[in-house]
Write an enzyme that holds these catalytic residues in place. Structure first.
Site, PDB file in Angstrom:
ATOM      1  N   ASP A   2       0.246   6.557   4.182  1.00 55.39           N
ATOM      2  CA  ASP A   2      -0.100   5.740   3.025  1.00 55.39           C
ATOM      3  C   ASP A   2      -0.151   6.556   1.731  1.00 55.39           C
ATOM      4  OD1 ASP A   2      -0.655   3.372   1.831  1.00 55.39           O
ATOM      5  OD2 ASP A   2      -2.693   3.173   2.601  1.00 55.39           O
ATOM      6  N   GLU A  49       3.014  -6.907   7.893  1.00 53.96           N
ATOM      7  CA  GLU A  49       2.641  -7.447   6.576  1.00 53.96           C
ATOM      8  C   GLU A  49       3.546  -6.913   5.452  1.00 53.96           C
ATOM      9  OE1 GLU A  49       0.278  -6.150   8.758  1.00 53.96           O
ATOM     10  OE2 GLU A  49      -0.294  -8.168   9.376  1.00 53.96           O
ATOM     11  N   ASN A  50       4.181  -5.771   5.681  1.00 52.73           N
ATOM     12  CA  ASN A  50       4.995  -5.157   4.620  1.00 52.73           C
ATOM     13  C   ASN A  50       6.210  -6.003   4.222  1.00 52.73           C
ATOM     14  OD1 ASN A  50       4.408  -1.690   5.652  1.00 52.73           O
ATOM     15  ND2 ASN A  50       3.356  -2.922   4.112  1.00 52.73           N
ATOM     16  N   ARG A  53       6.333  -7.499   0.709  1.00 53.05           N
ATOM     17  CA  ARG A  53       6.604  -6.737  -0.514  1.00 53.05           C
ATOM     18  C   ARG A  53       7.897  -7.233  -1.161  1.00 53.05           C
ATOM     19  NH1 ARG A  53       4.548  -0.545   0.363  1.00 53.05           N
ATOM     20  NH2 ARG A  53       2.482  -1.112   1.114  1.00 53.05           N
ATOM     21  N   ARG A 164      -9.532   2.147   6.353  1.00 52.65           N
ATOM     22  CA  ARG A 164      -9.307   1.001   7.257  1.00 52.65           C
ATOM     23  C   ARG A 164      -8.303   1.378   8.327  1.00 52.65           C
ATOM     24  NH1 ARG A 164      -8.560  -0.996   2.175  1.00 52.65           N
ATOM     25  NH2 ARG A 164      -6.313  -0.708   2.319  1.00 52.65           N
TER      26      ARG A 164
HETATM   27  C1  IPE Z   1       3.705   3.908   2.239  1.00 53.22           C
HETATM   28  O1  IPE Z   1       2.771   3.833   1.249  1.00 53.22           O
HETATM   29  C2  IPE Z   1       3.537   3.035   3.424  1.00 53.22           C
HETATM   30  C3  IPE Z   1       4.643   2.069   3.648  1.00 53.22           C
HETATM   31  C4  IPE Z   1       4.414   0.785   3.755  1.00 53.22           C
HETATM   32  C5  IPE Z   1       6.010   2.535   3.785  1.00 53.22           C
HETATM   33  P1  IPE Z   1       2.535   2.593   0.299  1.00 53.22           P
HETATM   34  O2  IPE Z   1       3.837   1.988  -0.088  1.00 53.22           O
HETATM   35  O3  IPE Z   1       1.550   1.676   0.935  1.00 53.22           O
HETATM   36  O4  IPE Z   1       1.897   3.312  -0.962  1.00 53.22           O
HETATM   37  P2  IPE Z   1       0.722   2.813  -1.885  1.00 53.22           P
HETATM   38  O5  IPE Z   1      -0.419   2.411  -0.992  1.00 53.22           O
HETATM   39  O6  IPE Z   1       1.238   1.670  -2.700  1.00 53.22           O
HETATM   40  O7  IPE Z   1       0.392   4.011  -2.719  1.00 53.22           O
HETATM   41 MG    MG Z   2      -0.481   1.441   0.879  1.00 48.35          MG
END
Ligand code: IPE
Ligand code: MG
Length: 212
Positions: A2, A49-50, A53, A164
């Site tokens: 993260d 969940e990603n 985005r 978390r």
């Molecule tokens: C990478 O970090 C994790 C992935 C989903 C690839 P983030 O994209 O969640 O980075 P932050 O939390 O916005 O800094």
């Molecule tokens: Mg993140």
């Protein structure tokens, strides 16, 4: 893994720039683990969940994954790394699914296992396992999870100051130790890795039992 987005934003760069730096951090950490005698490294690369985005970020991440898979084959084979994916892989493009299956097959003899969680969510994994489950014991249930055959994690590291679990390995983390750090994933270095191991080595792991 993260903190990639924040790492990029603080440099006035697009988020994908942070994800690329994150992929380099993964390369480094894989070597730290191997050198430390660790046999399994699991990374949370993309959650169920990603998908919410932006289309730009999702497609950027998918391209990065595909590039990682195609460009790493030789290096993984040379270093004895077994590649394995957990998660709802049918969400991924057929092309990516095929590339993943081929890399898993080619690297299956490796002594060090890199597990990449892709379109992964623990609740989703548990529901899918429950659909397959015919047994009655915890061990039999664990065999229905995507992580079948992979030992539960001893240590879970979360970067970027979040405190978390975020739907990661909830079944498997029952007795895992946790290490939290404010470091953003692209900045994760040997010093931080050593700190995490040092902290882990001081824990008393009773697994619900009592020490004699
Ligand atoms: C990478 O970090 C994790 C992935 C989903 C690839 P983030 O994209 O969640 O980075 P932050 O939390 O916005 O800094
Ligand atoms: Mg993140």
């Amino acid at each position: 893994m993260d903190g990639n987005g924040r790492w990029a934003t603080s440099r006035l760069k697009p988020r994908i720039f942070g994800h690329r730096a994150g992929a380099q951090a993964l390369d480094r950490v894989m070597h730290y683990c191997k050198d430390a005698g660790i046999k399994y490294l699991t990374v949370y690369a993309f959650s169920t969940e990603n998908w919410k985005r932006s289309e730009e970020e999702v497609s950027g991440l998918m391209t990065l994954l595909s590039t990682f898979i195609k460009s790493k084959e030789k290096e993984l084979l040379e270093n004895g790394v077994r590649f394995r994916v957990i998660g709802r892989r049918t969400d991924l493009s057929e092309k990516l699914q095929k590339e993943i299956a081929e890399l898993e097959e080619k690297t299956k003899g490796g002594a060090f296992t890199l597990v990449v969680a892709l379109s992964y969510g623990s609740r989703d994994e548990i529901v899918r396992a429950a659909m397959k489950f015919k047994g009655s014991t915890e061990e039999e249930f664990a065999e229905c999870l995507d992580t079948a055959g992979i030992p539960d994690p001893d240590l879970i590291i979360r970067t970027s100051g979040e405190l978390r679990l975020s739907n990661f390995l909830m079944w498997q983390a029952a007795y895992s130790e946790f290490y939290f750090t404010d470091k953003l994933w692209p900045d994760f270095d040997k010093e931080e890795f050593d700190k995490a191991l040092e902290s882990f080595s001081k824990r008393e792991r009773r697994m619900g039992g009592r020490l004699k």
